[in-house]
Motif scaffolding. Structure first.
Motif, PDB file in Angstrom:
ATOM      1  N   UNK A 275      55.203  63.397  49.717  1.00 21.72           N
ATOM      2  CA  UNK A 275      53.769  63.703  49.686  1.00 21.72           C
ATOM      3  C   UNK A 275      53.150  63.121  48.423  1.00 21.72           C
ATOM      4  N   UNK A 276      51.852  62.810  48.465  1.00 18.75           N
ATOM      5  CA  UNK A 276      51.188  62.335  47.250  1.00 18.75           C
ATOM      6  C   UNK A 276      51.166  63.425  46.181  1.00 18.75           C
ATOM      7  N   UNK A 277      51.096  63.014  44.936  1.00 16.48           N
ATOM      8  CA  UNK A 277      51.150  63.950  43.815  1.00 16.48           C
ATOM      9  C   UNK A 277      50.011  64.961  43.879  1.00 16.48           C
ATOM     10  N   UNK A 278      48.830  64.514  44.321  1.00 11.48           N
ATOM     11  CA  UNK A 278      47.667  65.403  44.287  1.00 11.48           C
ATOM     12  C   UNK A 278      47.868  66.644  45.164  1.00 11.48           C
ATOM     13  N   UNK A 279      48.691  66.522  46.227  1.00 15.69           N
ATOM     14  CA  UNK A 279      48.919  67.677  47.089  1.00 15.69           C
ATOM     15  C   UNK A 279      49.673  68.779  46.348  1.00 15.69           C
ATOM     16  N   UNK A 280      50.677  68.394  45.577  1.00 21.70           N
ATOM     17  CA  UNK A 280      51.442  69.377  44.816  1.00 21.70           C
ATOM     18  C   UNK A 280      50.582  69.985  43.708  1.00 21.70           C
ATOM     19  N   UNK A 281      49.721  69.157  43.127  1.00 19.01           N
ATOM     20  CA  UNK A 281      48.782  69.677  42.128  1.00 19.01           C
ATOM     21  C   UNK A 281      47.845  70.691  42.784  1.00 19.01           C
ATOM     22  N   UNK A 282      47.401  70.379  43.994  1.00 22.68           N
ATOM     23  CA  UNK A 282      46.501  71.273  44.728  1.00 22.68           C
ATOM     24  C   UNK A 282      47.136  72.645  44.944  1.00 22.68           C
ATOM     25  N   UNK A 283      48.394  72.670  45.412  1.00 21.11           N
ATOM     26  CA  UNK A 283      49.058  73.951  45.658  1.00 21.11           C
ATOM     27  C   UNK A 283      49.247  74.728  44.358  1.00 21.11           C
ATOM     28  N   UNK A 284      49.594  74.031  43.285  1.00 23.15           N
ATOM     29  CA  UNK A 284      49.779  74.696  41.999  1.00 23.15           C
ATOM     30  C   UNK A 284      48.486  75.299  41.468  1.00 23.15           C
ATOM     31  N   UNK A 285      47.398  74.535  41.558  1.00 28.37           N
ATOM     32  CA  UNK A 285      46.099  75.021  41.083  1.00 28.37           C
ATOM     33  C   UNK A 285      45.636  76.202  41.927  1.00 28.37           C
ATOM     34  N   UNK A 286      45.825  76.107  43.246  1.00 30.20           N
ATOM     35  CA  UNK A 286      45.412  77.203  44.129  1.00 30.20           C
ATOM     36  C   UNK A 286      46.185  78.486  43.795  1.00 30.20           C
ATOM     37  N   UNK A 287      47.494  78.351  43.558  1.00 34.48           N
ATOM     38  CA  UNK A 287      48.296  79.507  43.152  1.00 34.48           C
ATOM     39  C   UNK A 287      47.734  80.148  41.886  1.00 34.48           C
ATOM     40  N   UNK A 288      47.463  79.307  40.889  1.00 31.50           N
ATOM     41  CA  UNK A 288      46.994  79.812  39.595  1.00 31.50           C
ATOM     42  C   UNK A 288      45.636  80.480  39.714  1.00 31.50           C
ATOM     43  N   UNK A 289      44.703  79.832  40.398  1.00 27.84           N
ATOM     44  CA  UNK A 289      43.338  80.349  40.498  1.00 27.84           C
ATOM     45  C   UNK A 289      43.306  81.685  41.236  1.00 27.84           C
ATOM     46  N   UNK A 290      43.962  81.743  42.395  1.00 25.27           N
ATOM     47  CA  UNK A 290      43.927  82.974  43.177  1.00 25.27           C
ATOM     48  C   UNK A 290      44.694  84.102  42.490  1.00 25.27           C
ATOM     49  N   UNK A 291      45.808  83.785  41.832  1.00 22.55           N
ATOM     50  CA  UNK A 291      46.564  84.816  41.101  1.00 22.55           C
ATOM     51  C   UNK A 291      45.713  85.413  39.983  1.00 22.55           C
ATOM     52  N   UNK A 292      44.991  84.569  39.267  1.00 22.72           N
ATOM     53  CA  UNK A 292      44.145  85.051  38.170  1.00 22.72           C
ATOM     54  C   UNK A 292      42.958  85.854  38.701  1.00 22.72           C
ATOM     55  N   UNK A 293      42.355  85.395  39.788  1.00 26.28           N
ATOM     56  CA  UNK A 293      41.244  86.134  40.379  1.00 26.28           C
ATOM     57  C   UNK A 293      41.696  87.534  40.805  1.00 26.28           C
ATOM     58  N   UNK A 294      42.847  87.604  41.440  1.00 31.49           N
ATOM     59  CA  UNK A 294      43.364  88.891  41.884  1.00 31.49           C
ATOM     60  C   UNK A 294      43.748  89.773  40.703  1.00 31.49           C
ATOM     61  N   UNK A 295      44.325  89.161  39.683  1.00 30.50           N
ATOM     62  CA  UNK A 295      44.724  89.904  38.485  1.00 30.50           C
ATOM     63  C   UNK A 295      43.508  90.500  37.793  1.00 30.50           C
ATOM     64  N   UNK A 296      42.452  89.736  37.710  1.00 28.75           N
ATOM     65  CA  UNK A 296      41.233  90.186  37.030  1.00 28.75           C
ATOM     66  C   UNK A 296      40.519  91.290  37.814  1.00 28.75           C
ATOM     67  N   UNK A 297      40.552  91.171  39.145  1.00 24.02           N
ATOM     68  CA  UNK A 297      39.823  92.131  39.979  1.00 24.02           C
ATOM     69  C   UNK A 297      40.669  93.336  40.367  1.00 24.02           C
ATOM     70  N   UNK A 298      41.966  93.309  40.013  1.00 23.98           N
ATOM     71  CA  UNK A 298      42.844  94.407  40.402  1.00 23.98           C
ATOM     72  C   UNK A 298      43.252  94.339  41.858  1.00 23.98           C
ATOM     73  N   UNK A 299      43.299  93.138  42.419  1.00 21.01           N
ATOM     74  CA  UNK A 299      43.617  92.989  43.842  1.00 21.01           C
ATOM     75  C   UNK A 299      45.047  92.599  44.138  1.00 21.01           C
ATOM     76  N   UNK A 300      45.886  92.515  43.092  1.00 22.40           N
ATOM     77  CA  UNK A 300      47.272  92.110  43.323  1.00 22.40           C
ATOM     78  C   UNK A 300      48.017  93.119  44.194  1.00 22.40           C
ATOM     79  N   UNK A 301      47.750  94.396  43.988  1.00 21.44           N
ATOM     80  CA  UNK A 301      48.426  95.422  44.779  1.00 21.44           C
ATOM     81  C   UNK A 301      48.084  95.286  46.260  1.00 21.44           C
ATOM     82  N   UNK A 302      46.825  94.974  46.541  1.00 17.70           N
ATOM     83  CA  UNK A 302      46.413  94.801  47.934  1.00 17.70           C
ATOM     84  C   UNK A 302      47.133  93.620  48.570  1.00 17.70           C
ATOM     85  N   UNK A 303      47.247  92.534  47.815  1.00 15.81           N
ATOM     86  CA  UNK A 303      47.927  91.354  48.343  1.00 15.81           C
ATOM     87  C   UNK A 303      49.415  91.635  48.534  1.00 15.81           C
TER      88      UNK A 303
END
Length: 670
Positions: A441-469
């Motif tokens: 796969x092209x490099x940008x795809x792996x970057x995309x998955x990594x960034x998506x993981x980081x962004x959503x994890x931080x959003x959930x952490x900040x909002x207290x939504x990790x338990x729900x997930x």
């Protein structure tokens, strides 16, 4: 150039619905964390209370099935062609599957779980009972049952991907049941489910891992507090390294990090063993191992139905763990399968079930029993009071031992590396699922998955939504446990056909040598061929035999291809088929070493060198070939026809359809 760089290998049918569901659930957890968690908790509680037996029976069946395979006649079947070899050394292989399978959880629960069981009222008031049960159930949750879940998915994926040459995808595990339908809607639905389950599991684990890293850095005085701002920085740095590791490939990033981490974990383990209550720890490990073995079947089938006071504990620990391991199985199983090509089923199952389990037992015995001993004999219950603060419990425990700063720093280092190995292996697995394992796969795809993981994890952490997930992840385990039960049926069906296929001999219509050429046979038996003579046999005898066969096949409307190559000399006859695998019969030059004693034997005057050569057959299905140096041209023709008769006999049987009609020809051409 820009267009080529942005070219995607993502499968739209998997990626679009998968990302829609992932982002939708995450946004609900971010904007409505309490409401979402409340609804999901009701669903989870209903499942755990009313359908907990599904988890109990499923996990038990997985254990029994894998143990059976380990000792059965199918144990010698390889995860790949019969001549394939393992790609990684045993240590690297174990390190990588261990890092992906347990990772941060080992550090997070090393002290927290034993102390939690020890502190609960479910195991009575007496120290001995509470301490023994704390160790027993920690072994239970992190032992053979957990690895059987991972092992079943990993084995099914590796077997059908490398043996049947199907895509490394969960849909392939149901090929014997669905056959061609695995490429339709059912197969796509399974892959979408795997993508979502993997993403949810990794996101929640990484979120909790960041909190523990932040807590450890605060304990060491490196960071002044545990705040969201610092957690953003930690995630940004570590996910960047994880993306770099993922783009470097399994052979570099993940392999190196896993080897380093296992080494660091062993150092930490030996340190705690040396400075803690050493004699007590060795004795408690021995006692705990015996206790686990003696109670294995009892705790495996125990649903606590007669012990209502322990039911809440049972739902919140044992059933939760079974759900958690099952929900992580697509991710860990896919990663284990990627690194397990070439190993036999016996070696795969024995290593996956026994070695990580034994390490976990030693790990939890040393950390958990040290904490319990210190809590009872030194602190007067201070560690038990921190049971609701698992993020800091490990570091509070280390403060009771010598050199707390060094040991705490080592713990943080291990967690950081586990964080990166979980993230980078997760990135690779998600990209593999979303692309149907299409290749590079092209490099940008792996970057995309990594960034998506980081962004959503931080959003959930900040909002207290990790338990729900996390709750959502546990809910998805129920349907996947049923899918895994189908994996066992499909795998067994595939193995039965596989075994019969390779054990089948020639039909009764084939005949052995006649005695007409016995003098020539004797002369050839007591002589040894060199390379030029074997090359001559292939170029003359084999070629003439194949040419006559080609001519005769042509008169019957069958097209035959003859291919040859040198260094070493080889020639093959191939008959192409559209639906089933091609028929291939070949002869190649082979070398073997002989004992020096034979060189001086006066009965073997022509043997001058330790290396002797002989012409050996090979086949398209990787069956073991044999020496044909004594065959005449006509006998070689007869031998080809014997194998072709066997081939037609096998492909004519309906039961063998799924084994011989895979994509082997397509893969061979590409």
């Amino acid at each position: 150039m820009v267009q080529r760089n942005l070219k995607s290998t993502l499968d739209r049918d998997i990626t679009v619905p998968g990302l829609t569901f992932i982002i939708g659930v995450c946004l609900l957890s971010v904007f409505f964390p309490q409401g979402t968690e409340e609804v999901l908790n009701h669903i989870k509680q209903f499942i755990f209370v009313n359908l907990n037996w599904v988890y109990v029976w499923s996990v038990t069946i997985f254990v029994i099935f894998l143990v059976y395979l380990m000792f059965s006649k199918y144990g010698d079947i390889k995860l790949g062609s019969n001549d394939s070899k393992p790609e990684y050394s045993f240590f690297s292989w174990i390190s990588m599957l261990f890092a992906a399978g347990m990772g941060i959880g080992l550090m997070y629960f090393a002290v927290a779980e034993p102390i939690s069981h020890y502190s609960t009222e479910a195991f009575g008031k007496y120290y001995i009972n509470r301490a023994k049960n704390a160790q027993l159930y920690t072994f239970f949750h992190w032992g053979i049952h957990a690895w059987a879940v991972y092992g079943l998915v990993g084995l099914s994926l590796a077997y059908f991907a490398y043996r049947y040459r199907l895509p490394l995808s969960l849909r392939s595990c149901l090929y014997p049941l669905l056959k061609g339908k695995v490429n339709g809607k059912w197969g796509t639905a399974i892959d979408v489910f795997a993508l979502c389950s993997t993403f949810f599991g990794i996101t929640t684990t990484l979120g909790f891992g960041v909190v523990q890293i932040n807590s450890g850095l605060k304990t060491l005085g490196i960071l002044p507090e545990t705040s969201f701002g610092y957690q953003v920085g930690i995630v940004a740095v570590l996910v960047s390294f994880a993306i770099f590791s993922a783009t470097s490939g399994v052979n570099k990033g993940i392999k190196i990090l896993s080897n380093i981490n296992i080494g660091a974990s062993i150092v930490l383990l030996l340190f705690v063993l040396a400075v803690g209550p050493t004699v007590y720890l060795i004795g408690s490990f021995t006692d705990g191992l015996g206790n686990y073995i003696n109670n294995f079947f009892n705790i495996t089938f125990n649903t606590h139905v007669y012990e209502e006071e322990t039911l809440p504990w049972f739902y919140n620990w044992s059933i939760l763990y079974w759900a958690w391991w099952i929900s992580w199985a697509p991710f860990v199983g896919l990663f284990i399968a990627r690194i397990s090509k070439g190993r036999t089923i016996k070696s795969f199952v024995s290593a996956v079930l026994i070695l990580p389990t034994l390490f976990n037992f030693i790990w939890f015995s040393i950390f958990g029993n040290s904490a319990i001993w210190l809590d009872f004999n030194i602190t007067g219950g201070a560690l038990s009071e921190l049971v609701n603060d698992p993020d800091a419990l490990m570091f509070r425990f280390l403060e009771l031992l010598p050199m707390p700063f060094i040991s705490s720093f080592l713990v943080i280092t291990i967690i950081v590396i586990f964080f990166m190995t979980s993230a980078d292996s997760g990135i690779l697995v998600m990209d593999s699922i979303a692309t149907r394992n299409s290749g590079k796969s092209p490099v940008w795809q792996k970057v995309f998955w990594g960034v998506l993981l980081a962004v959503l994890a931080l959003m959930l952490l900040n909002a207290g939504g990790l338990q729900a997930l996390q709750t959502m992840t546990l809910i998805t385990a129920l349907p996947f446990s049923l899918i895994m039960l189908l994996f066992t049926v499909a795998l067994m069906k595939g193995l039965v056909i596989d075994y019969k296929y390779y054990q089948r001999g020639f039909s009764v219509s084939t005949v052995p040598w006649s005695g007409d050429l016995w003098r020539q046979r004797l002369k050839e038996i007591i002589s040894f061929k060199n390379r030029p003579s074997v090359d001559e046999f292939i170029k003359v005898n084999a070629l003439e035999a194949f040419m006559e066969l080609k001519k005769e096949f042509a008169t019957n409307g069958i097209d035959v291809k003859i291919k040859s190559s040198q260094n070493p000399e080889r020639i093959e006859l191939e008959i192409s088929h559209d639906v089933v695998n091609n028929f291939i019969y070949g002869v190649k030059s082979q070398v073997r070493m002989v004992s020096e004693h034979l060189i001086d034997d006066h009965n073997l005057p022509e043997l001058q060198d330790k290396q002797i050569y002989y012409p050996k057959t090979f086949f398209g299905d990787s069956r073991e070939g044999y020496n044909v140096q004594y065959f005449t041209k006509n006998e070689l023709i007869s031998d080809v026809l014997k194998h072709y008769e066997r081939f037609l006999d096998i492909v004519a049987e309906t039961a063998n359809e799924m084994f011989i009609s895979s994509d082997a020809n397509k893969n061979k051409e590409t």
